[in-house]
Scaffold this active site. Structure first.
Site, mmCIF file in Angstrom:
data_model
loop_
_atom_site.group_PDB
_atom_site.id
_atom_site.type_symbol
_atom_site.label_atom_id
_atom_site.label_comp_id
_atom_site.label_asym_id
_atom_site.label_seq_id
_atom_site.Cartn_x
_atom_site.Cartn_y
_atom_site.Cartn_z
ATOM 1 C CB THR A 231 -0.853 0.061 1.322
ATOM 2 O OG1 THR A 231 -0.069 -0.421 2.389
ATOM 3 C CG2 THR A 231 -1.959 -0.887 1.072
ATOM 4 C CG ASP A 232 5.258 1.054 0.463
ATOM 5 O OD1 ASP A 232 4.742 0.451 -0.214
ATOM 6 O OD2 ASP A 232 6.486 1.155 0.965
ATOM 7 C CB SER B 98 30.559 -5.730 3.470
ATOM 8 O OG SER B 98 29.803 -6.664 3.863
ATOM 9 N N GLY C 63 13.304 -10.112 3.451
ATOM 10 C CA GLY C 63 11.858 -9.140 3.621
ATOM 11 C C GLY C 63 11.937 -8.383 5.193
ATOM 12 C CB SER D 29 18.939 -6.553 5.216
ATOM 13 O OG SER D 29 18.622 -7.347 3.874
ATOM 14 C CG ASP E 70 10.975 -1.432 3.413
ATOM 15 O OD1 ASP E 70 9.797 -1.688 4.055
ATOM 16 O OD2 ASP E 70 11.402 -1.940 2.505
HETATM 17 C C1 GLA Z 1 8.863 -4.061 0.043
HETATM 18 C C2 GLA Z 1 9.240 -2.492 -0.214
HETATM 19 C C3 GLA Z 1 8.407 -1.844 0.480
HETATM 20 C C4 GLA Z 1 6.783 -2.053 0.476
HETATM 21 C C5 GLA Z 1 6.699 -3.600 0.811
HETATM 22 C C6 GLA Z 1 5.339 -4.243 0.421
HETATM 23 O O1 GLA Z 1 9.340 -4.154 1.540
HETATM 24 O O2 GLA Z 1 10.613 -2.249 -0.066
HETATM 25 O O3 GLA Z 1 8.399 -0.396 0.228
HETATM 26 O O4 GLA Z 1 6.201 -1.734 -0.656
HETATM 27 O O5 GLA Z 1 7.583 -4.296 -0.024
HETATM 28 O O6 GLA Z 1 4.403 -3.678 1.496
#
Ligand code: GLA
Length: 382
Positions: free
Chosen positions: A34-35, A66, A122, A125, A170
């Site tokens: 949704t973002d 790293s 997910g 990172s 994120d």
């Molecule tokens: C990834 C993207 C976020 C968002 C999600 C799904 O994490 O980086 O911006 O779109 O997927 O909600």
């Protein structure tokens, strides 16, 4: 972690860091995909993330060490470009480039980056690397970059240097995270609201499918293109809308025939998910955990059926979680196509839940990892 970071920096660069920074990863509680549609999200920063040590040097290079990738390279600050062969360095290079593009002056730096967050799972990172390095550069050179501006610069770095056309969730979570809170963000207005998550006897558990997802290729960017098409059609019906999320859910139901079938399903997910975020925040506030759990699971079903970003490992984890007594609900979290689930459960259900994952390992021949989702503070000097 901090003393190891300082030691590693010293070992490679023969100097003590001028400062050290932590930038957290995030887990999204609800409000997925949704973002980038001007909608609602409700992520929390977690206690795992990226640690950055930084010191100035006397040359024109961004020197990156790293620890996790076991690599060290120097890049000319005035010529930072993405490089597929050296993908490990793209996020730190990207944010240094975008900061300079925004007319902030940098000079040579040595940077050590290490993390305690699984990569490509997910949990953002890469956003944590961008935020950690961006924050460290801003502090070291006294740039006073506003937190919100830094979030947008990090997003730009992600777009330009990794190719993932991510939204803003994120980076915002990694910067604005609060201990004990999820942060409800309206991604159109950027208004934020803290939603307390510390409820007695309730645990939030992250389960990593151990299936790696790569948002720079495939489905994620395809969804973004589909949403651009949705916007065009929606705007032809309601010319006043500024984002996909401004369109009303009721109108979508009544105008179903105006949309090609796939786009209708994508759109249905977005608008229903926005409603779920609003309802979830209210349900959390009134301690209606049964309802919160149901919303989580509905969100998953919508992501699997309407938005089609789940996979069989994620579906298995969610179904399995929901078959255990004391589990309120469960859903995939993040971009999808692998990555993690978030599950809300009664503390008594934790042991049976973890035990049940043995079946996953036997079925998919990969071990899932389980972490406590501890809502934590955002990026900071440590
Ligand atoms: C990834 C993207 C976020 C968002 C999600 C799904 O994490 O980086 O911006 O779109 O997927 O909600």
């Amino acid at each position: 972690m901090k003393s190891k970071l300082i030691k590693d920096h010293n070992h490679i660069f023969h100097t003590k860091p001028a400062l050290t920074v932590f930038a957290p990863g995030r887990v999204n509680f609800i409000g997925e995909h949704t973002d980038y549609n001007g909608g609602l999200v409700m992520p929390m920063a977690i206690d795992k993330g990226i640690y950055v040590a930084i010191s100035k040097n006397d040359n024109p290079f961004l020197s990156i060490n790293s620890t996790d990738f076991g690599k060290r390279r120097e890049f000319l600050l005035e010529n930072l470009t993405p490089d597929k062969e050296e993908a490990w360095a793209n996020c730190p290079k990207g944010i240094a480039k975008v900061i300079q593009d925004n007319h902030y002056e940098l000079s040579g730096v040595d940077i050590t980056i290490e993390g305690d967050i699984p990569l490509g799972a997910g949990l953002s990172s890469s956003a944590a690397v961008e935020v950690g390095v961006g924050f460290a550069l801003s502090e070291l050179f006294g740039l006073n970059i506003r937190p919100q501006d830094l979030a947008f610069m990090c997003q730009q770095a992600e777009h330009d240097f990794t190719g993932a056309k991510c939204g803003i969730m994120d980076q915002m979570s990694s910067i604005f995270g609060k201990k004990g809170m999820a942060i409800k963000i309206d991604c159109k207005t950027l208004e934020k609201e803290e939603i307390p998550l510390g409820h007695k006897n309730i645990n939030f558990v992250i389960t990593n499918t151990s299936v790696k997802h790569d948002l720079s290729t495939g489905g994620y960017n395809v969804r973004r293109k589909e949403c651009a098409e949705i916007f065009e059609i929606a705007k032809s019906i309601s010319p006043d809308i500024e984002t996909v999320s401004d369109f009303s859910y009721e109108k979508l139901l009544s105008k179903k025939d105006s949309f090609p079938e796939t786009l209708y399903h994508r759109f249905h997910h977005i608008l229903a998910e926005n409603n779920r975020v609003t309802e979830c925040a209210a349900a959390l506030e009134s301690n209606n955990f049964e309802r919160v759990g149901k919303l989580l699971t509905e969100s998953h079903e919508s992501l699997a059926d309407d938005y089609e970003v789940s996979c069989r490992e994620l579906d298995w984890l969610v179904d399995n979680a929901n078959s255990i007594e004391g589990v309120y609900g469960s859903r995939m979290t993040g971009g999808g196509f692998g990555g993690c689930t978030i599950t809300m459960l009664d503390s008594k259900a934790l042991e049976p839940y973890i035990a049940s994952l043995e079946e996953y390992a036997a079925k998919f021949k990969i071990s899932p990892e389980v972490y406590d989702a501890i809502p934590s503070a955002g990026a900071r000097v440590i």
